[in-house]
Design a protein around this motif. Structure first.
Motif, PDB file in Angstrom:
ATOM      1  N   GLY A 248      91.748   6.016  33.029  1.00 54.83           N
ATOM      2  CA  GLY A 248      91.210   7.272  33.536  1.00 54.83           C
ATOM      3  C   GLY A 248      91.851   7.673  34.854  1.00 54.83           C
ATOM      4  N   PHE A 249      91.370   8.789  35.395  1.00 54.65           N
ATOM      5  CA  PHE A 249      91.879   9.312  36.671  1.00 54.65           C
ATOM      6  C   PHE A 249      90.711   9.480  37.647  1.00 54.65           C
ATOM      7  CE2 PHE A 249      94.854  10.640  33.404  1.00 54.65           C
ATOM      8  CZ  PHE A 249      96.054  10.192  33.951  1.00 54.65           C
ATOM      9  N   VAL A 250      91.035   9.327  38.919  1.00 54.12           N
ATOM     10  CA  VAL A 250      89.984   9.447  39.943  1.00 54.12           C
ATOM     11  C   VAL A 250      90.372  10.521  40.960  1.00 54.12           C
ATOM     12  CG1 VAL A 250      88.689   8.268  41.761  1.00 54.12           C
ATOM     13  CG2 VAL A 250      89.324   7.025  39.672  1.00 54.12           C
ATOM     14  N   HIS A 251      89.477  11.478  41.128  1.00 52.57           N
ATOM     15  CA  HIS A 251      89.650  12.492  42.176  1.00 52.57           C
ATOM     16  C   HIS A 251      88.701  12.177  43.324  1.00 52.57           C
ATOM     17  CE1 HIS A 251      89.896  16.049  44.505  1.00 52.57           C
ATOM     18  NE2 HIS A 251      88.641  16.391  44.252  1.00 52.57           N
ATOM     19  N   CYS A 252      89.234  12.233  44.529  1.00 48.11           N
ATOM     20  CA  CYS A 252      88.418  11.906  45.700  1.00 48.11           C
ATOM     21  C   CYS A 252      88.411  13.076  46.684  1.00 48.11           C
ATOM     22  CB  CYS A 252      88.986  10.662  46.367  1.00 48.11           C
ATOM     23  SG  CYS A 252      88.066  10.180  47.821  1.00 48.11           S
ATOM     24  N   ASP A 253      87.229  13.556  46.990  1.00 44.90           N
ATOM     25  CA  ASP A 253      87.064  14.590  48.006  1.00 44.90           C
ATOM     26  C   ASP A 253      86.936  13.857  49.351  1.00 44.90           C
ATOM     27  OD1 ASP A 253      86.050  16.384  49.833  1.00 44.90           O
ATOM     28  OD2 ASP A 253      84.719  17.385  48.404  1.00 44.90           O
ATOM     29  N   ALA A 254      88.007  13.912  50.127  1.00 42.24           N
ATOM     30  CA  ALA A 254      88.012  13.210  51.426  1.00 42.24           C
ATOM     31  C   ALA A 254      87.897  14.192  52.585  1.00 42.24           C
ATOM     32  CB  ALA A 254      89.283  12.370  51.551  1.00 42.24           C
ATOM     33  N   VAL A 255      87.367  15.379  52.270  1.00 41.13           N
ATOM     34  CA  VAL A 255      87.279  16.451  53.271  1.00 41.13           C
ATOM     35  C   VAL A 255      86.525  15.990  54.521  1.00 41.13           C
ATOM     36  CG1 VAL A 255      86.124  18.671  53.687  1.00 41.13           C
ATOM     37  CG2 VAL A 255      87.606  18.389  51.694  1.00 41.13           C
ATOM     38  N   GLN A 256      85.417  15.268  54.324  1.00 39.08           N
ATOM     39  CA  GLN A 256      84.622  14.869  55.493  1.00 39.08           C
ATOM     40  C   GLN A 256      85.111  13.578  56.136  1.00 39.08           C
ATOM     41  OE1 GLN A 256      82.412  16.441  57.192  1.00 39.08           O
ATOM     42  NE2 GLN A 256      81.985  18.165  55.835  1.00 39.08           N
ATOM     43  N   ALA A 257      85.866  12.811  55.398  1.00 42.26           N
ATOM     44  CA  ALA A 257      86.288  11.501  55.937  1.00 42.26           C
ATOM     45  C   ALA A 257      87.477  11.638  56.880  1.00 42.26           C
ATOM     46  CB  ALA A 257      86.643  10.574  54.777  1.00 42.26           C
ATOM     47  N   LEU A 258      88.350  12.579  56.575  1.00 44.11           N
ATOM     48  CA  LEU A 258      89.600  12.693  57.352  1.00 44.11           C
ATOM     49  C   LEU A 258      89.298  12.886  58.841  1.00 44.11           C
ATOM     50  CD1 LEU A 258      92.719  12.803  56.864  1.00 44.11           C
ATOM     51  CD2 LEU A 258      92.540  15.281  57.102  1.00 44.11           C
ATOM     52  N   GLY A 259      89.992  12.100  59.645  1.00 48.10           N
ATOM     53  CA  GLY A 259      89.835  12.237  61.098  1.00 48.10           C
ATOM     54  C   GLY A 259      88.643  11.467  61.661  1.00 48.10           C
ATOM     55  N   LYS A 260      87.773  10.982  60.762  1.00 45.37           N
ATOM     56  CA  LYS A 260      86.571  10.277  61.231  1.00 45.37           C
ATOM     57  C   LYS A 260      86.666   8.791  60.927  1.00 45.37           C
ATOM     58  CE  LYS A 260      84.012  14.525  60.357  1.00 45.37           C
ATOM     59  NZ  LYS A 260      83.380  15.267  59.265  1.00 45.37           N
ATOM     60  N   ILE A 261      87.251   8.483  59.761  1.00 48.72           N
ATOM     61  CA  ILE A 261      87.543   7.082  59.414  1.00 48.72           C
ATOM     62  C   ILE A 261      88.985   7.074  58.876  1.00 48.72           C
ATOM     63  CG2 ILE A 261      85.170   6.352  58.900  1.00 48.72           C
ATOM     64  CD1 ILE A 261      85.804   6.803  55.898  1.00 48.72           C
ATOM     65  N   PRO A 262      89.641   5.917  58.876  1.00 43.60           N
ATOM     66  CA  PRO A 262      91.004   5.898  58.341  1.00 43.60           C
ATOM     67  C   PRO A 262      91.011   6.310  56.869  1.00 43.60           C
ATOM     68  CG  PRO A 262      90.490   3.871  59.537  1.00 43.60           C
ATOM     69  CD  PRO A 262      89.201   4.622  59.396  1.00 43.60           C
ATOM     70  N   VAL A 263      91.967   7.131  56.508  1.00 46.32           N
ATOM     71  CA  VAL A 263      92.132   7.547  55.109  1.00 46.32           C
ATOM     72  C   VAL A 263      93.557   7.182  54.709  1.00 46.32           C
ATOM     73  CG1 VAL A 263      92.212   9.508  53.509  1.00 46.32           C
ATOM     74  CG2 VAL A 263      90.490   9.468  55.330  1.00 46.32           C
ATOM     75  N   ASP A 264      93.669   6.334  53.695  1.00 48.92           N
ATOM     76  CA  ASP A 264      94.992   5.872  53.274  1.00 48.92           C
ATOM     77  C   ASP A 264      95.044   5.922  51.755  1.00 48.92           C
ATOM     78  OD1 ASP A 264      97.346   3.611  54.345  1.00 48.92           O
ATOM     79  OD2 ASP A 264      96.890   3.816  52.215  1.00 48.92           O
ATOM     80  N   VAL A 265      95.922   6.765  51.229  1.00 48.02           N
ATOM     81  CA  VAL A 265      95.920   6.978  49.772  1.00 48.02           C
ATOM     82  C   VAL A 265      96.305   5.717  49.002  1.00 48.02           C
ATOM     83  CG1 VAL A 265      96.198   9.483  49.744  1.00 48.02           C
ATOM     84  CG2 VAL A 265      98.232   8.042  49.867  1.00 48.02           C
ATOM     85  N   THR A 266      97.136   4.888  49.597  1.00 45.68           N
ATOM     86  CA  THR A 266      97.540   3.660  48.895  1.00 45.68           C
ATOM     87  C   THR A 266      96.352   2.711  48.799  1.00 45.68           C
ATOM     88  OG1 THR A 266      99.693   3.964  49.891  1.00 45.68           O
ATOM     89  CG2 THR A 266      99.296   1.848  48.826  1.00 45.68           C
ATOM     90  N   ALA A 267      95.645   2.536  49.917  1.00 45.01           N
ATOM     91  CA  ALA A 267      94.491   1.633  49.908  1.00 45.01           C
ATOM     92  C   ALA A 267      93.408   2.163  48.966  1.00 45.01           C
ATOM     93  CB  ALA A 267      93.941   1.489  51.316  1.00 45.01           C
ATOM     94  N   LEU A 268      93.233   3.458  48.910  1.00 44.83           N
ATOM     95  CA  LEU A 268      92.179   4.031  48.063  1.00 44.83           C
ATOM     96  C   LEU A 268      92.543   3.920  46.582  1.00 44.83           C
ATOM     97  CD1 LEU A 268      91.250   7.229  50.106  1.00 44.83           C
ATOM     98  CD2 LEU A 268      89.770   5.244  49.692  1.00 44.83           C
ATOM     99  N   GLY A 269      93.803   4.116  46.271  1.00 38.88           N
ATOM    100  CA  GLY A 269      94.262   3.991  44.882  1.00 38.88           C
ATOM    101  C   GLY A 269      93.891   5.161  43.984  1.00 38.88           C
ATOM    102  N   VAL A 270      93.430   6.265  44.570  1.00 38.00           N
ATOM    103  CA  VAL A 270      92.994   7.409  43.754  1.00 38.00           C
ATOM    104  C   VAL A 270      94.210   8.188  43.230  1.00 38.00           C
ATOM    105  CG1 VAL A 270      90.794   7.630  44.966  1.00 38.00           C
ATOM    106  CG2 VAL A 270      92.784   8.899  45.808  1.00 38.00           C
ATOM    107  N   ASP A 271      93.931   9.178  42.386  1.00 39.01           N
ATOM    108  CA  ASP A 271      95.021  10.000  41.835  1.00 39.01           C
ATOM    109  C   ASP A 271      95.140  11.337  42.547  1.00 39.01           C
ATOM    110  OD1 ASP A 271      95.804   8.293  39.469  1.00 39.01           O
ATOM    111  OD2 ASP A 271      93.642   8.487  39.183  1.00 39.01           O
TER     112      ASP A 271
END
Ligand code: PLP
Length: 380
Positions: free
Chosen positions: A170-193
């Motif tokens: 399957g595929f995973v969509h992640c809404d990171a709108v509120q996380a950005l700038g407040k906690i680290p956001v790293d697409v590799t660590a998250l592994g989402v699509d």
């Protein structure tokens, strides 16, 4: 005036404002091949690289959009269309309407993923659903899970969701709108699509956002035309907005440690309120965004609080403020099983890059005084 509504929009950072002002000077189309056009292109590609650096991505995997809503719509509708509708979307119950509504519009089949009473998505439910997945009838699983909730700040187990969903192709969509700038956001660590972002939540301008797309993930554009953004989002780019977004990313990444200080101030703020009144703080025991506090004092309605605090010069929202400006019941607190009477009294305080210890302390003073008056009124 004390601003405590960063999760709605963070005030524009001076670095972002400066970048917007200098982009004004360029005043050319980024697709034009003359010198000014190339200057405009340079600003856009610089901003793309700045955003990419901030989320550990490659610049070429970023598509600029008109905001978080469009980024979510592009991910969800774009996936469903590319997979010819052969999908079932599993959407967490606490998603922002930009995800919930677009998922319903994009897919014939959508199902809701429960959250527990702490506001965390129920992984057991997801596991049990995937075990009985029937590719013939269900198609491809597409899961939408936010990184952090806009009302409570509660952080979701995105990586665990990805690990499950990937076993079922399957595929995973992640809404990171509120996380950005407040906690680290790293697409590799998250592994989402797919990952949706928005500039105005980090101190950039409103009306600009981005979708990061994993290379090779299915996606059909919503807007076709001039073929901008690798044909994934046609339309002349929002040069001013994108330049402002890039500068906001740089500023936010350089000051992300400040979030640790805010988390201490936020906890002290909650401690003071809890010492004065029997308030319920949603998600206090969970991993939360460092600058968000969502709490309720039963009997002191959200609407009354927002108005009383506004009169005292405090800008704050109930978590569930909708576009009409009216306070509606929070589907997030409802999904957590919070009693209606309590949910109707929730207030979301969200601090940010320009908040000071003084702001936080003054807000606590004003809130406690307002709550005392409200309790007295009730007794009369
Ligand atoms: N997703 C979340 C979690 C949000 O909080 C918001 C804004 O409130 C959006 C999406 C929509 O973003 P935008 O306002 O940029 O369209």
């Amino acid at each position: 005036m004390i601003y405590v509504d960063y999760n709605a929009t963070a005030p524009l950072r001076p670095e972002s404002r400066a970048a917007i002002v200098s982009a004004f000077e360029v005043g050319a189309n980024p697709s034009s091949i003359h010198q000014q056009g190339r200057q405009a292109r340079h600003l856009i590609e610089t901003a793309r690289a700045e955003l990419a650096h901030f989320i550990g991505a490659r610049a070429r995997d970023i598509v600029f959009t008109s905001g978080g809503t469009e980024a979510n719509a592009l991910a969800l509708a774009g996936t469903a269309q590319q997979l010819q509708g052969n999908v079932t979307m599993l959407v967490s119950a606490i998603e922002h309407d930009a995800v919930r509504s677009n998922a319903t519009q994009a897919a014939l089949r959508t199902e809701t993923l429960r959250v527990d009473s702490n506001g965390v998505v129920d992984l057991e439910m997801l596991k049990n659903r995937l075990v009985i997945w029937d590719v013939q009838n269900d198609g491809v699983p597409v899961v939408a899970i936010m990184l952090a909730n806009n009302e409570t700040g509660i952080i979701q187990p995105v990586r665990a969701v990805v690990d499950l969903v990937k076993r079922y192709d399957g595929f995973v969509h992640c809404d990171a709108v509120q996380a950005l700038g407040k906690i680290p956001v790293d697409v590799t660590a998250l592994g989402v699509d797919y990952l949706a972002l928005s500039a105005h939540k980090i101190g950039g301008p409103q009306g600009v956002g981005a979708l990061w797309v994993r290379s090779g993930a299915p996606l059909r554009p919503l807007l076709v035309g001039g073929g901008q953004e690798r044909s994934l989002r046609s339309g002349t780019e929002n040069l001013l907005g994108i330049a402002g977004f890039g500068a906001a990313c740089v500023a936010a990444s350089q000051t992300i440690e400040f979030m640790d200080e805010l988390s201490v101030l936020r906890d002290q703020f909650e401690d003071r309120l809890m010492a004065a009144f029997d308030i319920k703080v949603f998600g206090r025991a969970e991993a939360r965004l460092p600058q968000t506090s969502n709490f309720a004092l039963e009997g002191f309605s959200s609407e009354i609080q927002v108005m009383a605090l506004d009169l005292e010069g405090i800008a704050v929202s109930s978590g569930a403020a909708c576009s009409s400006g009216k306070v509606s019941r929070s589907h997030v607190l409802q999904a957590m099983g919070v009693d209606r009477g309590v949910a109707d009294c929730a207030l979301r305080a969200s601090f940010g890059w320009a908040s000071t210890a003084d702001d936080v302390a003054q807000f606590a003073d004003v809130w406690i005084a307002a709550a005392r008056r409200a309790v007295l009124r009730e007794k009369v």
